[in-house]
Every structure is written in structure tokens, then in C-alpha cells.
Design a protein around this motif. Structure first.
Motif, PDB file in Angstrom:
ATOM      1  N   HIS A   5     -54.911  -1.520   7.534  1.00 15.31           N
ATOM      2  CA  HIS A   5     -55.576  -0.405   8.207  1.00 15.31           C
ATOM      3  C   HIS A   5     -57.070  -0.417   7.873  1.00 15.31           C
ATOM      4  N   ARG A   6     -57.896  -0.217   8.892  1.00 17.23           N
ATOM      5  CA  ARG A   6     -59.343  -0.074   8.710  1.00 17.23           C
ATOM      6  C   ARG A   6     -59.614   1.397   8.416  1.00 17.23           C
ATOM      7  N   VAL A   7     -60.128   1.709   7.209  1.00 15.48           N
ATOM      8  CA  VAL A   7     -60.181   3.109   6.795  1.00 15.48           C
ATOM      9  C   VAL A   7     -61.599   3.660   6.662  1.00 15.48           C
ATOM     10  N   LEU A   8     -62.601   2.813   6.463  1.00 13.51           N
ATOM     11  CA  LEU A   8     -63.982   3.268   6.383  1.00 13.51           C
ATOM     12  C   LEU A   8     -64.882   2.264   7.083  1.00 13.51           C
ATOM     13  N   GLU A   9     -65.948   2.754   7.682  1.00 14.14           N
ATOM     14  CA  GLU A   9     -66.938   1.886   8.323  1.00 14.14           C
ATOM     15  C   GLU A   9     -68.336   2.305   7.859  1.00 14.14           C
ATOM     16  N   GLY A  10     -69.331   1.476   8.208  1.00 17.92           N
ATOM     17  CA  GLY A  10     -70.708   1.850   7.968  1.00 17.92           C
ATOM     18  C   GLY A  10     -71.302   1.376   6.666  1.00 17.92           C
ATOM     19  N   ASP A  57     -70.134   5.660  -4.204  1.00 19.74           N
ATOM     20  CA  ASP A  57     -69.498   6.831  -3.623  1.00 19.74           C
ATOM     21  C   ASP A  57     -68.158   7.092  -4.309  1.00 19.74           C
ATOM     22  N   ALA A  58     -67.684   8.310  -4.222  1.00 20.42           N
ATOM     23  CA  ALA A  58     -66.375   8.682  -4.745  1.00 20.42           C
ATOM     24  C   ALA A  58     -65.584   9.397  -3.655  1.00 20.42           C
ATOM     25  N   TYR A  59     -64.299   9.061  -3.552  1.00 20.03           N
ATOM     26  CA  TYR A  59     -63.408   9.659  -2.568  1.00 20.03           C
ATOM     27  C   TYR A  59     -62.126  10.113  -3.256  1.00 20.03           C
ATOM     28  N   THR A  60     -61.583  11.219  -2.786  1.00 20.79           N
ATOM     29  CA  THR A  60     -60.241  11.624  -3.184  1.00 20.79           C
ATOM     30  C   THR A  60     -59.230  10.815  -2.385  1.00 20.79           C
ATOM     31  N   VAL A  61     -58.180  10.318  -3.062  1.00 22.81           N
ATOM     32  CA  VAL A  61     -57.135   9.529  -2.411  1.00 22.81           C
ATOM     33  C   VAL A  61     -55.864  10.372  -2.365  1.00 22.81           C
ATOM     34  N   THR A  62     -55.331  10.591  -1.172  1.00 27.14           N
ATOM     35  CA  THR A  62     -54.100  11.368  -1.045  1.00 27.14           C
ATOM     36  C   THR A  62     -52.894  10.484  -1.376  1.00 27.14           C
ATOM     37  N   ALA A  63     -51.731  11.124  -1.480  1.00 34.57           N
ATOM     38  CA  ALA A  63     -50.502  10.388  -1.789  1.00 34.57           C
ATOM     39  C   ALA A  63     -50.195   9.351  -0.721  1.00 34.57           C
ATOM     40  N   ASP A  64     -50.627   9.594   0.521  1.00 36.94           N
ATOM     41  CA  ASP A  64     -50.380   8.658   1.621  1.00 36.94           C
ATOM     42  C   ASP A  64     -51.459   7.591   1.748  1.00 36.94           C
ATOM     43  N   GLY A  65     -52.480   7.635   0.887  1.00 38.59           N
ATOM     44  CA  GLY A  65     -53.533   6.636   0.948  1.00 38.59           C
ATOM     45  C   GLY A  65     -54.689   7.001   1.855  1.00 38.59           C
ATOM     46  N   ARG A 100     -56.240 -10.849  10.095  1.00 37.02           N
ATOM     47  CA  ARG A 100     -57.588 -11.411  10.124  1.00 37.02           C
ATOM     48  C   ARG A 100     -58.478 -10.478  10.951  1.00 37.02           C
ATOM     49  N   PRO A 101     -58.712  -9.258  10.476  1.00 33.15           N
ATOM     50  CA  PRO A 101     -59.366  -8.247  11.313  1.00 33.15           C
ATOM     51  C   PRO A 101     -60.825  -8.527  11.634  1.00 33.15           C
ATOM     52  N   GLU A 102     -61.483  -9.397  10.870  1.00 36.23           N
ATOM     53  CA  GLU A 102     -62.895  -9.668  11.140  1.00 36.23           C
ATOM     54  C   GLU A 102     -63.095 -10.920  11.993  1.00 36.23           C
ATOM     55  N   ASP A 103     -62.027 -11.547  12.459  1.00 35.47           N
ATOM     56  CA  ASP A 103     -62.165 -12.626  13.436  1.00 35.47           C
ATOM     57  C   ASP A 103     -62.798 -12.071  14.710  1.00 35.47           C
ATOM     58  N   GLY A 104     -63.782 -12.771  15.248  1.00 37.20           N
ATOM     59  CA  GLY A 104     -64.370 -12.369  16.511  1.00 37.20           C
ATOM     60  C   GLY A 104     -65.308 -11.192  16.439  1.00 37.20           C
ATOM     61  N   ALA A 105     -65.730 -10.783  15.234  1.00 39.30           N
ATOM     62  CA  ALA A 105     -66.686  -9.679  15.114  1.00 39.30           C
ATOM     63  C   ALA A 105     -68.026 -10.085  15.713  1.00 39.30           C
ATOM     64  N   LEU A 112     -64.050  -1.002   5.074  1.00 40.20           N
ATOM     65  CA  LEU A 112     -63.047  -1.021   4.014  1.00 40.20           C
ATOM     66  C   LEU A 112     -61.671  -1.010   4.657  1.00 40.20           C
ATOM     67  N   TYR A 113     -60.804  -1.911   4.170  1.00 42.37           N
ATOM     68  CA  TYR A 113     -59.437  -2.032   4.672  1.00 42.37           C
ATOM     69  C   TYR A 113     -58.444  -1.663   3.573  1.00 42.37           C
ATOM     70  N   ARG A 114     -57.317  -1.104   3.999  1.00 45.56           N
ATOM     71  CA  ARG A 114     -56.215  -0.787   3.085  1.00 45.56           C
ATOM     72  C   ARG A 114     -54.973  -1.534   3.551  1.00 45.56           C
ATOM     73  N   VAL A 115     -54.312  -2.216   2.625  1.00 41.14           N
ATOM     74  CA  VAL A 115     -53.060  -2.902   2.919  1.00 41.14           C
ATOM     75  C   VAL A 115     -51.953  -2.163   2.182  1.00 41.14           C
ATOM     76  N   ASP A 116     -51.035  -1.580   2.925  1.00 39.10           N
ATOM     77  CA  ASP A 116     -49.936  -0.833   2.323  1.00 39.10           C
ATOM     78  C   ASP A 116     -48.842  -1.770   1.817  1.00 39.10           C
ATOM     79  N   PRO A 117     -47.974  -1.281   0.924  1.00 36.07           N
ATOM     80  CA  PRO A 117     -46.896  -2.150   0.424  1.00 36.07           C
ATOM     81  C   PRO A 117     -46.006  -2.745   1.505  1.00 36.07           C
ATOM     82  N   ASP A 118     -45.943  -2.094   2.689  1.00 37.39           N
ATOM     83  CA  ASP A 118     -45.159  -2.676   3.783  1.00 37.39           C
ATOM     84  C   ASP A 118     -45.935  -3.747   4.544  1.00 37.39           C
ATOM     85  N   ARG A 119     -47.141  -4.084   4.037  1.00 39.41           N
ATOM     86  CA  ARG A 119     -48.025  -5.129   4.571  1.00 39.41           C
ATOM     87  C   ARG A 119     -48.790  -4.694   5.810  1.00 39.41           C
ATOM     88  N   GLY A 120     -48.717  -3.443   6.173  1.00 37.63           N
ATOM     89  CA  GLY A 120     -49.563  -2.939   7.252  1.00 37.63           C
ATOM     90  C   GLY A 120     -51.022  -2.881   6.809  1.00 37.63           C
TER      91      GLY A 120
END
Length: 293
Positions: free
Chosen positions: A145-150, A177-185, A97-102, A135-143
Motif C-alpha cells: 500500500h502507498r501510504v504517504l507522498e510528497g 516527522d512523527a506519526y501515530t500508527v493505528t492498530a490497522d497500520g 514493483r510500484p515505482e516501475d514506469g514512474a 512511503l509504502y507499507r507491506v502487510d503480513p498478507d503481502r499486500g
């Protein structure tokens, strides 16, 4: 400009969004009412079937790989896994719940999975405070990550068929916008792919030929862009606020488009409905959450 699309639902949704072609069929959400909806793609049905009802806003879902009736969801202030039972009972498992308390009240908005099984979802302020979204990314291991702001109102994202390119709209700024996505996300090489002169780009999808479809909120239309950013097709709608797009069908593909009635007082009779239009290129179904086998 093409002939206007056919109205597909008689119901009007407050903030219809997130159309996705999944193993459960065509699903969508009504964000602020927290409803997960199922739509018939062969014939209009009234009322639209409600798969689940959440206590808070539901921005978008994606199927969980190999698990019928399970969805990963951008909902409330974060990300959760929803399990919808045969009798429509609902289990909610929060991942974060990363936006709790924003500093300003936030909610999750649009989201989808890439072909590698990662779930990406944006957040925005209820009052659309400038640049408060992320923008948030959720990996298959359920981690998570906050990857972009603004971003102010992030919408999409959408991915090229090979997953190597991500499109992300900021509806408030009228750009994609367009972004290149690496193999690691990881994301690299952010650039402006397209701008709209009226309204703002909203939900998006990439078809099998690499065209980017984008609903254009406030402009009563849907755009299709070639991979080099050229606008090559426009579909007109009688609804003022198109919100998301989804191509369904391989032999005779059709584009489904959701819309919103929120903020239109009293609004037209077509605002908030779902529409359908014939298109010439199919699209892959929604990518699932979880590592491909």
C-alpha cells in the motif's frame, strides 16, 4: 559532543546503509552495488562478508519471521522477498514493483518492520526530484500500500518500542516527522519532531528507552533525541556522510554507524567505513516481517 567513534571496517562502501541486528547477525547494504553484507560485531574483519548480490540497488532488508536466511527487501523499483541459500545462491520473489514506469527514474531507499510485522519502505528519485518520493507499507498478507507522498528523500522509518509511533525523515528537507500508527497500520497526526541545522537526517533507530538515534548525512555526526524531541547526545565521526545506525548488545550495548563515500571526490580515507561507539541503552533487534504468533 562525544569522543569520535572507533572505525570498525577497513573497507569503504559506496553507499553503506541499512544496518540491522537480525537472527543472521548484523547486516547492512551497499545500496547502489546491490550487496547484502554481514558484519562481525566482536572484531573488525576484512573483507566484510557478502551474503547476496542483487542485479539492482538494494535499499534495506528486514528478516522474515521464522525463516532463517530470508529477508524482505526494499530493492530496485519495489519490494521483494530474498532467500539466501547456504552456498549464497539467491532467490528473488517480487511482491510489487510500484515505482516501475514512474515519470522520473525511481528506486527504493530505506525501510524496516514495525513490531506488528509490517514492512515500511520509502522510494526516491535517482536525481532527487523534489517531492517525488513515497512511503509504502507491506502487510503480513503481502499486500502493498502507498501510504504517504510528497517526500524527496525519505529515510527511516523507525518505530517506538510499542509500535504506536513512527518517525520518518526527509533528508533533503532536514527534518524528522512523527506519526501515530493505528492498530490497522494507518498513520495519523503527522508533525515535525526535529530539524537539523546542518546536513540531513538519514537512517534511524529507537532504543529501549524511546530515544531516537539518527545518522546526520553531511554533518559527520549522529544525534540522539529524547522522546520529546530534545537533542541529548551527539557522537562525532571522521566520515562526512553517516547513513544508518544500529545498537547491538544488551549487556554492553554499542552503536554501529555506516557511512557513504559517494559524491566525495576523492573523499577522505574514513568516508564509506562503518564505525562503533559505546552507548548506555540497548535496543531491540530488528522487527521481523510477518504476523507475530
Amino acid at each position: 559532543m562525544d569522543t569520535p567513534a572507533q572505525r570498525w571496517t577497513t573497507e569503504r562502501f559506496q553507499l553503506g546503509e541499512g544496518l540491522r541486528w537480525t537472527p543472521s547477525g548484523l547486516v547492512g547494504v551497499d545500496i547502489l552495488t546491490g550487496r547484502l553484507l554481514a558484519l562481525d560485531t566482536e572484531a573488525p574483519v576484512r573483507p566484510v562478508r557478502i551474503l547476496a548480490q542483487l542485479d539492482g540497488p538494494l535499499g534495506a532488508v528486514a528478516p522474515v519471521r521464522g525463516a532463517a536466511g530470508r529477508f524482505i527487501a526494499a530493492t530496485g523499483p519495489g519490494v521483494a522477498v530474498l532467500t539466501v541459500g547456504a552456498d549464497h545462491d539467491l532467490q528473488v520473489e517480487w511482491l510489487a514493483r510500484p515505482e516501475d514506469g514512474a515519470p522520473t527514474a525511481m528506486r527504493m531507499n530505506d525501510g524496516c518492520c514495525d513490531p506488528a510485522g509490517r514492512f515500511w519502505a520509502g522510494s526516491m528519485a535517482y536525481d532527487e526530484t523534489e517531492h517525488a518520493g513515497a512511503l509504502y507499507r507491506v502487510d503480513p498478507d503481502r499486500g502493498v500500500h502507498r501510504v504517504l507522498e510528497g517526500y524527496t528523500v525519505p529515510n527511516g522509518p523507525a518505530f517506538s518500542p510499542d509500535g504506536g509511533l513512527m518517525y520518518l525523515a526527509d533528508s533533503a528537507d532536514g527534518r524528522i516527522d512523527a506519526y501515530t500508527v493505528t492498530a490497522d497500520g494507518d498513520l495519523d497526526g503527522g508533525r515535525v519532531f526535529a530539524r537539523v541545522s546542518e546536513g540531513g537526517p538519514d537512517g534511524m533507530q529507537v532504543d529501549a528507552a524511546g530515544h531516537l538515534w539518527a545518522a546526520v548525512w553531511g554533518a559527520s555526526r549522529v544525534h540522539r533525541y529524547t522522546p520529546d524531541g530534545r537533542l541529548d547526545r551527539v557522537i562525532a565521526l571522521p566520515a562526512a556522510q553517516p547513513t544508518s545506525v544500529c545498537v547491538v548488545g544488551a549487556e554492553t550495548p554499542h552503536l554501529f554507524v555506516s557511512s557513504a563515500a559517494i559524491g566525495l571526490e576523492p573523499g577522505g580515507e574514513h568516508d564509506g567505513a562503518v564505525y562503533r561507539a559505546a552507548v548506555d541503552v540497548p535496543a531491540p533487534p530488528a522487527a521481523a516481517f510477518g504476523a507475530p504468533s
